[in-house]
Design a protein around this motif. Structure first.
Motif, mmCIF file in Angstrom:
data_model
loop_
_atom_site.group_PDB
_atom_site.id
_atom_site.type_symbol
_atom_site.label_atom_id
_atom_site.label_comp_id
_atom_site.label_asym_id
_atom_site.label_seq_id
_atom_site.Cartn_x
_atom_site.Cartn_y
_atom_site.Cartn_z
ATOM 1 N N ARG A 296 0.865 -1.029 -0.078
ATOM 2 C CA ARG A 296 -0.083 0.025 -0.174
ATOM 3 C C ARG A 296 0.851 1.245 -0.007
ATOM 4 N NH1 ARG A 296 -2.822 0.931 3.998
ATOM 5 N NH2 ARG A 296 -2.190 -0.552 5.583
ATOM 6 N N HIS A 297 2.368 1.037 0.494
ATOM 7 C CA HIS A 297 2.917 2.272 0.420
ATOM 8 C C HIS A 297 4.421 1.662 -0.175
ATOM 9 C CE1 HIS A 297 4.651 6.214 1.187
ATOM 10 N NE2 HIS A 297 5.456 5.549 1.853
ATOM 11 N N GLN A 298 5.208 2.460 -0.855
ATOM 12 C CA GLN A 298 6.587 2.151 -1.000
ATOM 13 C C GLN A 298 7.443 3.067 -0.249
ATOM 14 O OE1 GLN A 298 8.935 2.720 -4.910
ATOM 15 N NE2 GLN A 298 8.030 0.679 -5.138
ATOM 16 N N LEU A 299 8.444 2.656 0.810
ATOM 17 C CA LEU A 299 9.299 3.591 1.311
ATOM 18 C C LEU A 299 10.363 3.804 0.416
ATOM 19 C CD1 LEU A 299 9.794 4.753 4.235
ATOM 20 C CD2 LEU A 299 11.306 2.827 4.434
ATOM 21 N N SER A 300 10.558 5.339 0.352
ATOM 22 C CA SER A 300 11.548 5.692 -0.548
ATOM 23 C C SER A 300 12.844 6.291 0.055
ATOM 24 C CB SER A 300 11.030 6.777 -1.397
ATOM 25 O OG SER A 300 10.597 7.942 -0.735
ATOM 26 N N TRP A 301 14.043 6.272 -0.488
ATOM 27 C CA TRP A 301 14.950 6.810 0.504
ATOM 28 C C TRP A 301 14.955 8.069 0.433
ATOM 29 C CZ3 TRP A 301 18.731 5.378 3.281
ATOM 30 C CH2 TRP A 301 19.835 6.120 3.354
ATOM 31 N N ALA A 302 13.980 9.053 -0.492
ATOM 32 C CA ALA A 302 13.643 10.453 -0.227
ATOM 33 C C ALA A 302 12.959 10.646 1.023
ATOM 34 C CB ALA A 302 13.116 11.051 -1.480
ATOM 35 N N GLU A 303 11.991 9.818 1.170
ATOM 36 C CA GLU A 303 11.397 9.960 2.697
ATOM 37 C C GLU A 303 12.273 9.619 3.643
ATOM 38 O OE1 GLU A 303 7.034 7.918 0.942
ATOM 39 O OE2 GLU A 303 8.271 6.830 2.498
ATOM 40 N N ILE A 304 13.067 8.692 3.621
ATOM 41 C CA ILE A 304 14.076 8.487 4.744
ATOM 42 C C ILE A 304 14.982 9.928 4.796
ATOM 43 C CG2 ILE A 304 16.060 7.073 5.343
ATOM 44 C CD1 ILE A 304 14.990 4.676 4.030
ATOM 45 N N GLU A 305 15.406 10.207 3.830
ATOM 46 C CA GLU A 305 16.145 11.588 3.890
ATOM 47 C C GLU A 305 15.454 12.591 4.700
ATOM 48 O OE1 GLU A 305 18.081 11.981 0.096
ATOM 49 O OE2 GLU A 305 19.981 11.750 1.023
ATOM 50 N N ALA A 306 14.103 12.510 4.382
ATOM 51 C CA ALA A 306 13.292 13.863 4.836
ATOM 52 C C ALA A 306 12.728 13.360 6.438
ATOM 53 C CB ALA A 306 12.027 14.012 4.055
ATOM 54 N N ARG A 307 13.307 12.385 6.733
ATOM 55 C CA ARG A 307 12.559 11.960 8.020
ATOM 56 C C ARG A 307 11.069 12.071 8.309
ATOM 57 N NH1 ARG A 307 16.825 13.594 12.869
ATOM 58 N NH2 ARG A 307 17.965 11.715 12.491
ATOM 59 N N GLN A 308 10.573 11.418 7.061
ATOM 60 C CA GLN A 308 9.027 11.448 6.863
ATOM 61 C C GLN A 308 8.633 10.724 8.316
ATOM 62 O OE1 GLN A 308 7.442 12.208 3.962
ATOM 63 N NE2 GLN A 308 5.531 12.015 4.658
ATOM 64 N N ARG A 309 7.224 11.307 8.673
ATOM 65 C CA ARG A 309 6.542 10.748 9.759
ATOM 66 C C ARG A 309 5.423 10.176 9.357
ATOM 67 N NH1 ARG A 309 7.436 12.876 15.484
ATOM 68 N NH2 ARG A 309 6.885 10.846 15.669
ATOM 69 N N TYR A 310 5.166 8.847 9.846
ATOM 70 C CA TYR A 310 3.730 8.279 9.338
ATOM 71 C C TYR A 310 2.870 7.756 10.639
ATOM 72 C CZ TYR A 310 7.188 7.065 5.940
ATOM 73 O OH TYR A 310 8.143 7.236 5.033
ATOM 74 N N TYR A 342 15.103 6.289 11.385
ATOM 75 C CA TYR A 342 13.888 6.620 10.616
ATOM 76 C C TYR A 342 12.728 5.737 10.831
ATOM 77 C CZ TYR A 342 16.593 3.404 7.655
ATOM 78 O OH TYR A 342 17.262 2.244 7.083
ATOM 79 N N GLU A 343 11.751 6.203 10.214
ATOM 80 C CA GLU A 343 10.383 5.524 10.494
ATOM 81 C C GLU A 343 10.135 4.445 9.432
ATOM 82 O OE1 GLU A 343 7.067 8.044 11.940
ATOM 83 O OE2 GLU A 343 8.391 9.093 13.335
ATOM 84 N N ILE A 344 9.559 3.313 9.674
ATOM 85 C CA ILE A 344 9.168 2.454 8.676
ATOM 86 C C ILE A 344 7.466 2.414 8.879
ATOM 87 C CG2 ILE A 344 9.309 0.079 7.898
ATOM 88 C CD1 ILE A 344 12.159 0.130 9.022
ATOM 89 N N PRO A 345 6.723 2.480 7.970
ATOM 90 C CA PRO A 345 5.282 2.315 8.174
ATOM 91 C C PRO A 345 4.691 0.908 7.948
ATOM 92 C CG PRO A 345 5.656 3.218 6.083
ATOM 93 C CD PRO A 345 6.936 3.148 6.571
ATOM 94 N N LEU A 346 3.604 0.410 8.659
ATOM 95 C CA LEU A 346 3.047 -0.700 8.361
ATOM 96 C C LEU A 346 2.673 -0.780 6.936
ATOM 97 C CD1 LEU A 346 2.111 -3.283 9.518
ATOM 98 C CD2 LEU A 346 -0.155 -2.157 10.139
ATOM 99 N N SER A 347 2.209 0.128 6.267
ATOM 100 C CA SER A 347 1.702 -0.059 4.915
ATOM 101 C C SER A 347 2.780 -0.350 3.826
ATOM 102 C CB SER A 347 1.393 1.335 4.530
ATOM 103 O OG SER A 347 2.295 2.549 4.754
ATOM 104 N N CYS A 348 4.043 -0.490 4.233
ATOM 105 C CA CYS A 348 5.093 -0.954 3.269
ATOM 106 C C CYS A 348 5.259 -2.691 3.681
ATOM 107 C CB CYS A 348 6.365 -0.357 3.159
ATOM 108 S SG CYS A 348 7.363 -0.336 4.548
ATOM 109 N N LEU A 349 4.285 -3.124 4.423
ATOM 110 C CA LEU A 349 4.401 -4.676 4.621
ATOM 111 C C LEU A 349 3.177 -4.888 4.254
ATOM 112 C CD1 LEU A 349 5.838 -4.465 8.285
ATOM 113 C CD2 LEU A 349 7.238 -4.549 5.928
#
Ligand SMILES: Cc1cc2nc3c(=O)[nH]c(=O)nc-3n(C[C@H](O)[C@H](O)[C@H](O)COP(=O)(O)OP(=O)(O)OC[C@H]3O[C@@H](n4cnc5c(N)ncnc54)[C@H](O)[C@@H]3O)c2cc1C
Length: 421
Positions: A296-310, A342-349
């Motif tokens: 449902r979601h693909q974790l991107s390196w850009a998100e990791i670099e942006a320290r994206q929150r989920y 960095y955060e990892i969301p459930l939606s990428c599993l």
């Protein structure tokens, strides 16, 4: 054979998933084609546990829950080193101890574990998987469940069950390498990176001069010594192959094993290593990347670099984008911001098109660099535990990411960067 949750693959991700689901009260079947648990840690000589610690000057643990329990059990057996550094921060462990620890954890959790059990089919019923087929020497068996977790690394369950998958990423697939273990090197002998480069270069030059095609593909990698035996492990013998194809895989296994003997020959040229010998090659070649589940979601390196929150964060990652290139055989390592978590969301599993299917470990959905960062074993234990709990909740009723997070926290998992600051 009816279970609440079926987990395919007993690597670090699969064991975490099975234990995670079983501790939720689910009746869990764990299918593993080999005779032991641990996956790459047990059958591919991948003996450096990455992803547990942040990579800055002060290494902080970012994986709690199941992963922390495994580390504690290994510490109790003197079977894991304190954190070490080479690009990243990792601990080296003794694989026999890990196998024992994982056996105990699945038995204590009440998981129905089947060794020598290869998943060979999956039946789809609308937007769900309803049943899998698995084979042992007795024949082929069917098993039903309400939810499934694919931890095969190659996405066998998802692929056979008609879920959306892809091989690697459009801009590349990480290279495979045979982890090779060498004994007979006295513990007071230190093998340096420069020495390794020198002897491998000399070996290849000799081969060229003798009219043989130079066979040793890499000259640099982390050099580690195991606790206890002092055996040295190297990740050098690399081959470009497709793990989904037995013919391609067989050529890779044969070529990489030949290289392993060449590396032994080269290493014996290092002072103090004259009596080195091969303890084991793999026993199988290590596939870093194969299929991913399209989630449902693909974790991107850009998100990791942006320290994206989920809203649905279920784990923290800390490893960098470690890339081993199939064309050049060179490797690179990009650090996450501030060398922190960095955060990892459930939606990428969670499968994009199959409601009751989750994945973890190296199957998790990430782009080229994102996937290369979250595949490591420390992180695989964290995503595995989350996927197992999510599957147990789906089997019981509906998926509530908030409930998954609550259950993970109750199990000691670390979900928040503030916890490690
Ligand atoms: C050469 C190399 C070096 C690496 N270096 C490191 C490192 O230093 N540190 C680190 O943390 N990570 C490292 N990694 C990455 C790490 O090993 C993997 O990403 C990690 O093991 C993924 O865990 P997993 O449980 O998803 O998959 P795996 O460990 O691959 O486990 C998959 C399991 O599924 C089983 N299986 C597969 N298909 C079936 C089927 N059809 N039926 C039943 N069972 C099945 C397999 O037998 C296996 O036990 C390295 C990988 C390689 C190849």
């Amino acid at each position: 054979m009816t279970h609440d949750v079926i987990v395919a693959g007993g690597g670090t991700a699969g064991v975490a998933a099975a234990v995670g689901a079983a501790r939720e009260g689910a009746k869990v079947l764990l299918l593993e084609r080999h005779g032991c648990l641990g996956g790459a840690a047990a059958v591919r000589n991948v003996l450096t546990l990455c992803g547990l610690y942040t990579l800055g000057d002060e290494a902080r643990m970012v994986v709690g829950g199941f992963g922390a329990e495994v580390v504690q059990a290994l510490v109790a057996r003197n079977a894991i080193t304190p954190p070490q550094r080479f690009r990243g921060v990792f601990s080296v462990f003794e694989p026999e101890a890990l196998k024992l620890v994982l056996d105990r954890m699945v038995v204590e959790a009440g998981v129905d574990v089947r060794f020598g059990a290869t998943l060979t089919g999956a039946t789809r019923d609308g937007d769900r998987i309803s049943q899998v087929a698995w084979s042992d020497h007795g024949g082929t068996h069917a098993a039903q469940a309400d939810a499934f977790v694919d931890c095969t690394g190659d996405g066998d369950l998802a692929h056979l069950g008609g879920a959306s998958t892809r091989y690697g990423n459009p801009d590349g697939v990480n290279l495979g390498t045979l982890g090779t273990r060498f004994g007979g090197i006295p513990s007071d002998v230190t093998v340096t990176a420069d020495q390794l480069v020198e002897v491998v270069t000399a070996y290849n030059a000799r081969a060229k001069a003798e009219g043989r095609v130079s066979e040793l593909t890499k000259e640099k990698c982390v050099i580690v010594r195991l606790p206890g035996s002092g055996d040295m492990v190297l990740y050098l013998a690399s081959v470009d192959y497709d793990p989904r194809d037995a013919a391609s895989l067989s050529r890779a296994e044969i070529g990489a094993r030949r290289q392993a003997w060449g590396y032994l020959d080269a290493i014996r040229g290092i002072p103090g290593c004259e009596r080195a010998y091969l303890v084991s090659t793999g026993p199988e070649i290590g596939t870093r990347e194969s299929r991913h589940l399209n989630c449902r979601h693909q974790l991107s390196w850009a998100e990791i670099e942006a320290r994206q929150r989920y809203d649905d964060t279920i784990a923290l990652g800390a490893w960098g984008a470690e890339w081993h290139d199939r064309d050049s055989f060179a490797s690179s390592f990009d650090y996450p911001p501030d060398k922190g978590a960095y955060e990892i969301p459930l939606s990428c599993l969670h499968s994009v098109d199959t409601l009751n299917l989750f994945c973890a470990g190296r199957l998790a959905d990430g782009d080229r660099k994102g996937g290369a960062a979250i595949r490591v074993m420390g992180t695989a234990m964290a995503t595995g535990q989350a996927a197992g709990i999510a599957a147990a909740l789906v089997a019981r009723g509906a998926l509530d990411p908030g409930a998954v997070r609550d259950r993970l926290r109750a199990e000691g998992a670390i979900l928040d960067r503030a916890q490690i600051a």
